[in-house]
Design a protein around this motif. Structure first.
Motif, short mmCIF file in Angstrom:
data_model
loop_
_atom_site.label_atom_id
_atom_site.label_comp_id
_atom_site.label_asym_id
_atom_site.label_seq_id
_atom_site.Cartn_x
_atom_site.Cartn_y
_atom_site.Cartn_z
N ASP A 217 0.93 -1.40 -0.48
CA ASP A 217 0.10 0.10 0.11
C ASP A 217 0.60 1.52 -0.30
O ASP A 217 2.04 1.39 0.24
N TYR A 218 0.20 3.13 -0.33
CA TYR A 218 1.04 3.61 -0.72
C TYR A 218 1.62 3.92 0.80
O TYR A 218 2.78 4.57 0.65
N ASN A 219 0.91 3.19 2.58
CA ASN A 219 1.31 4.35 3.48
C ASN A 219 2.96 3.27 3.35
O ASN A 219 2.72 3.14 4.98
N VAL A 220 3.63 2.42 3.05
CA VAL A 220 4.49 1.46 3.63
C VAL A 220 5.60 3.05 4.46
O VAL A 220 5.81 3.70 2.99
N ASP A 221 6.35 2.61 4.33
CA ASP A 221 7.81 3.20 5.20
C ASP A 221 8.39 2.14 4.46
O ASP A 221 9.48 1.69 4.61
N PHE A 222 9.26 3.36 3.31
CA PHE A 222 10.32 2.26 1.79
C PHE A 222 11.51 2.68 2.96
O PHE A 222 12.81 1.62 2.49
N ASP A 223 11.95 3.71 4.04
CA ASP A 223 13.65 3.59 4.50
C ASP A 223 13.39 2.51 5.05
O ASP A 223 14.50 1.70 5.84
N ASP A 250 7.11 1.54 -9.57
CA ASP A 250 6.12 2.00 -10.20
C ASP A 250 5.00 2.11 -9.52
O ASP A 250 5.19 1.74 -8.13
N SER A 251 4.15 2.83 -9.46
CA SER A 251 2.55 3.22 -8.50
C SER A 251 1.75 3.04 -9.20
O SER A 251 1.51 3.44 -10.54
N LYS A 252 0.20 2.23 -8.77
CA LYS A 252 -0.47 2.37 -9.11
C LYS A 252 -2.00 2.71 -8.61
O LYS A 252 -1.58 3.14 -7.62
N GLU A 253 -3.26 2.52 -9.17
CA GLU A 253 -3.72 2.58 -8.47
C GLU A 253 -4.51 2.35 -7.38
O GLU A 253 -4.79 2.87 -6.05
N ARG A 254 -3.61 1.08 -6.57
CA ARG A 254 -3.87 0.08 -5.52
C ARG A 254 -2.62 0.03 -5.47
O ARG A 254 -2.69 -0.55 -3.74
N SER A 255 -1.32 0.29 -5.49
CA SER A 255 -0.39 -0.32 -5.18
C SER A 255 0.44 0.32 -5.42
O SER A 255 0.75 1.09 -6.23
N THR A 296 -7.90 -2.90 -1.45
CA THR A 296 -8.96 -3.25 -2.06
C THR A 296 -9.51 -1.61 -1.44
O THR A 296 -10.68 -2.52 -0.19
N ARG A 297 -9.65 -0.14 -1.53
CA ARG A 297 -10.88 -0.01 -0.34
C ARG A 297 -11.86 0.43 -1.95
O ARG A 297 -11.45 0.71 -3.04
#
Length: 312
Positions: A217-223, A250-255, A296-297
């Motif tokens: 998901d978008y809110n993961v901590d990449f560091d 890559d960035s998609k609408e869901r992940s 999936t939201r």
């Protein structure tokens, strides 16, 4: 037994060829016929012994020269190159030697020699017919010779061919055997590697990069993921300490797509390293960032909310 087969047998054949007339002729009534037959047999035995000796010499010389190169070592690029060249060229040379030996043996007989003259007289037409009939076989043999010289593949190369991943186990003049990772064997004609595209992971070096794709998901901590990747790599001997990279590719609408890039000394170790890192990163996300797993939201509005929204 191998020593006798290689060295003693040709000598015995030569001795038999030289002493055969002296041993047999005294006991034969028709000396002329017997002498003719024995001479032919002796000549064929001499040709056989010389041919055998030449082939054995070629094999022994090849084996002795290649003992200096260990194909089982990790950095075996030069060894694989020489093994491929020598194995294929050895087959070509032996094939030519056998054809010459058979031809010389047949030419000892007058009837065959006369037949050969008539064949050469019609060689033009026969050559055209044989050429059309055997063009695929000839193309395959020529492709094998081209592989030996240009070497798009070598023994023990790692290939991805026909959707399968494996090692080159055997190269002949007409076909190539690829040992698949699950121990199956993929047999392909040599023309395949001249005419069709394929992946060679060890063309210039046995070192290889491994990739692992993770979707979160978008809110993961990449560091935090980068730190965990470094910890995983440093905890295993599979990593050669050359490449350690984690990027959002890559960035998609869901992940989002995250790629972990790492290096290993050879392809088997790269495969094991990829499996190890993939499992470790998934466990890390499950334990520390379960809310960051792909989801999936769905926004649900009931009938009352819709009416209220309309009134407003």
């Amino acid at each position: 037994m191998t020593f006798i087969k290689r060295y003693i047998a040709p000598v015995l054949i030569l001795l038999a060829a030289f002493f055969l007339p002296k041993l047999v002729l005294p006991y034969v009534n028709d000396l002329e016929k017997a002498k003719l037959v024995i001479e032919k047999v002796s000549s064929i035995m001499i040709i056989l012994a010389i041919t055998w000796a030449i082939i054995v010499t070629i094999k022994v010389a090849k084996k002795k020269y290649l003992t200096k190169y260990d194909i089982s070592s990790e950095n075996n690029l030069r060894a694989r190159k020489l093994y491929t060249q020598f194995n294929v060229l050895e087959r070509v040379i032996i094939f030519i030697i056998l054809i010459i030996a058979i031809g010389l043996s047949l030419m000892l007989f007058d009837s065959v020699r006369k037949f050969g003259v008539s064949v050469f007289a019609s060689a033009g037409i026969a050559g055209i017919i044989v050429g059309f009939a055997a063009q695929k076989a000839i193309a395959t043999i020529l492709a094998g010779m081209q592989i030996a010289i240009s070497q798009p593949i070598r023994l023990d190369d790692v290939l991805v061919v026909e959707g399968e991943w494996g090692w080159v186990e055997e190269i002949t003049l007409t076909f190539v055997v690829v040992r698949i990772w699950d121990k199956r064997r993929l047999v392909l004609p040599t023309t395949y590697f001249i005419e069709k595209p394929f992946q060679n992971w060890t063309r210039t070096t046995s070192e290889i990069l491994g990739t692992v794709f993770i979707y979160t998901d978008y809110n993961v901590d990449f560091d935090a993921l980068r730190e965990e990747l470094t910890r995983l790599l440093e905890s295993t001997e599979l990593w050669d300490k050359q490449v350690n990279v984690l990027q959002v590719t890559d960035s998609k609408e869901r992940s989002v797509e995250i790629r972990a890039l790492m290096s290993a000394r050879n392809s088997p170790q790269a495969w094991d390293l990829r499996v190890y890192v993939r499992e470790g990163l998934i466990k890390f996300i499950q334990k520390n960032y379960p809310e960051s797993l792909p989801k999936t939201r769905v926004s649900v509005m009931n009938e009352f909310d819709e009416k209220t929204q309309i009134k407003e």
